[in-house]
Design an enzyme around this catalytic site. Sequence first.
Site, PDB file in Angstrom:
ATOM      1  N   ALA A  34     -18.283 -10.586 -44.854  1.00 15.34           N
ATOM      2  CA  ALA A  34     -17.510 -11.833 -44.850  1.00 15.34           C
ATOM      3  C   ALA A  34     -18.377 -12.976 -45.339  1.00 15.34           C
ATOM      4  CB  ALA A  34     -16.996 -12.146 -43.441  1.00 15.34           C
ATOM      5  N   TYR A  35     -17.727 -14.012 -45.793  1.00 14.63           N
ATOM      6  CA  TYR A  35     -18.400 -15.283 -46.032  1.00 14.63           C
ATOM      7  C   TYR A  35     -18.398 -15.986 -44.687  1.00 14.63           C
ATOM      8  CZ  TYR A  35     -19.371 -19.932 -47.996  1.00 14.63           C
ATOM      9  OH  TYR A  35     -19.927 -21.144 -48.284  1.00 14.63           O
ATOM     10  N   THR A  36     -19.582 -16.178 -44.091  1.00 20.63           N
ATOM     11  CA  THR A  36     -19.649 -16.684 -42.716  1.00 20.63           C
ATOM     12  C   THR A  36     -20.365 -18.019 -42.569  1.00 20.63           C
ATOM     13  OG1 THR A  36     -21.658 -15.383 -42.325  1.00 20.63           O
ATOM     14  CG2 THR A  36     -19.545 -14.365 -41.715  1.00 20.63           C
ATOM     15  N   VAL A  88     -23.208  -6.599 -38.162  1.00 22.72           N
ATOM     16  CA  VAL A  88     -22.399  -5.436 -37.778  1.00 22.72           C
ATOM     17  C   VAL A  88     -22.681  -4.266 -38.711  1.00 22.72           C
ATOM     18  CG1 VAL A  88     -20.065  -4.546 -37.478  1.00 22.72           C
ATOM     19  CG2 VAL A  88     -20.613  -6.867 -36.720  1.00 22.72           C
ATOM     20  N   ASP A 123     -19.809  -7.336 -55.738  1.00 23.96           N
ATOM     21  CA  ASP A 123     -19.517  -8.739 -55.488  1.00 23.96           C
ATOM     22  C   ASP A 123     -18.079  -8.834 -54.986  1.00 23.96           C
ATOM     23  OD1 ASP A 123     -18.999 -11.430 -55.495  1.00 23.96           O
ATOM     24  OD2 ASP A 123     -19.501 -11.761 -57.608  1.00 23.96           O
ATOM     25  N   GLY A 136     -25.290  -7.200 -43.229  1.00 25.65           N
ATOM     26  CA  GLY A 136     -24.867  -8.077 -42.149  1.00 25.65           C
ATOM     27  C   GLY A 136     -25.205  -7.496 -40.784  1.00 25.65           C
ATOM     28  N   THR A 173     -11.816 -13.131 -36.776  1.00 23.63           N
ATOM     29  CA  THR A 173     -12.551 -14.093 -35.958  1.00 23.63           C
ATOM     30  C   THR A 173     -11.662 -14.912 -35.026  1.00 23.63           C
ATOM     31  OG1 THR A 173     -13.941 -16.088 -36.123  1.00 23.63           O
ATOM     32  CG2 THR A 173     -12.351 -15.753 -37.855  1.00 23.63           C
ATOM     33  N   TYR A 206     -13.277 -21.853 -43.151  1.00 24.79           N
ATOM     34  CA  TYR A 206     -13.638 -20.488 -42.784  1.00 24.79           C
ATOM     35  C   TYR A 206     -12.514 -19.826 -41.991  1.00 24.79           C
ATOM     36  CZ  TYR A 206     -15.761 -16.751 -40.023  1.00 24.79           C
ATOM     37  OH  TYR A 206     -16.007 -15.551 -39.392  1.00 24.79           O
TER      38      TYR A 206
END
Length: 310
Positions: free
Chosen positions: A70-72, A17, A46, A15, A111, A135
């Site tokens: 994260a799932y983004t 970051v 996973d 990712g 977030t 999200y």
Amino acid sequence: MIHAPQKILVFGKNGQVGYELFCLFHDNYNGLTPEDAVFLGRDGVDLSDTDALLKALEDHAPTAIINAAAYTAVDKAESEEALCMAVNAMAPEVMAEYAQDHKIPFIHISTDYVFDGTKTAPYTESDAPCPVNIYGKSKYEGEQAILKTTAPAVILRTSWVYAAKGQNFVHTMLRLGQERDTMGIVNDQIGAPTNAKDIARGILDILPQIKPDSGPELYHMCAQGAGSWYDFAQLIFEEAKERGLTTPSSVTPIASSAYPTPAQRPLNSRMDCSALTKFYGVTLPDWQDSARACLAEILNNTDSKKAIAS
């Protein structure tokens, strides 16, 4: 003085970051070395598989944990709620419980999307979250799971993340700027575009300050100042034009309603970051200054078009 190796386990290897953290370890930021960290991406574990995550933690036996994963996919999350919840809510809970049981520092990135965006002033940590999409809901539940533990954890809410590498708003605008003569950009969503490089530095400045006997804490950490997506796009096109790249001849501000998406976005994403400055001495740069630095990194490449596509 002999450097005592650590084992900081970083999730989110691929990712924005995660990549910047990887670079900082290789630059010996704050005296850290590459040997002090283990980086895991999706190919390593996973995060939607609780048993696999717990095994990874036990196998690596870290001295600290950074969750930059994260799932983004905000819009896709509306139809993949179970997967989004597993990665953004259940995985941080497993990490926090491990940190709690082993009394090791844990930093987790959250977030601005935990808020509904109806407040007219910047959000503080004491404001009640009210996410308006899946999200945001998943990230809020992840925060709550961590806060219910006694882990020495720090949750960092940030906003509008971009970087010199990866798929993000900056690269999208640079690419579309070469393809389109006219564009409409949303100008009624206000927030702080935040460079992943600054987030990574902030994380590594905070990490050594976390005390083993402290409980979970939550702070806002994003760039100083605020602007709209339209403002951000204008800055991107100005920097690109100065370097001789093609940019649209017309960029028009539009309302969010003119660009419907599956997931609703908060109109106000501004966050007050003064608490982080007070307690950890960390303040990120102004968003415009940092965005220009990022764009210089991208556009000063000898082959700018190749850099934009990367």
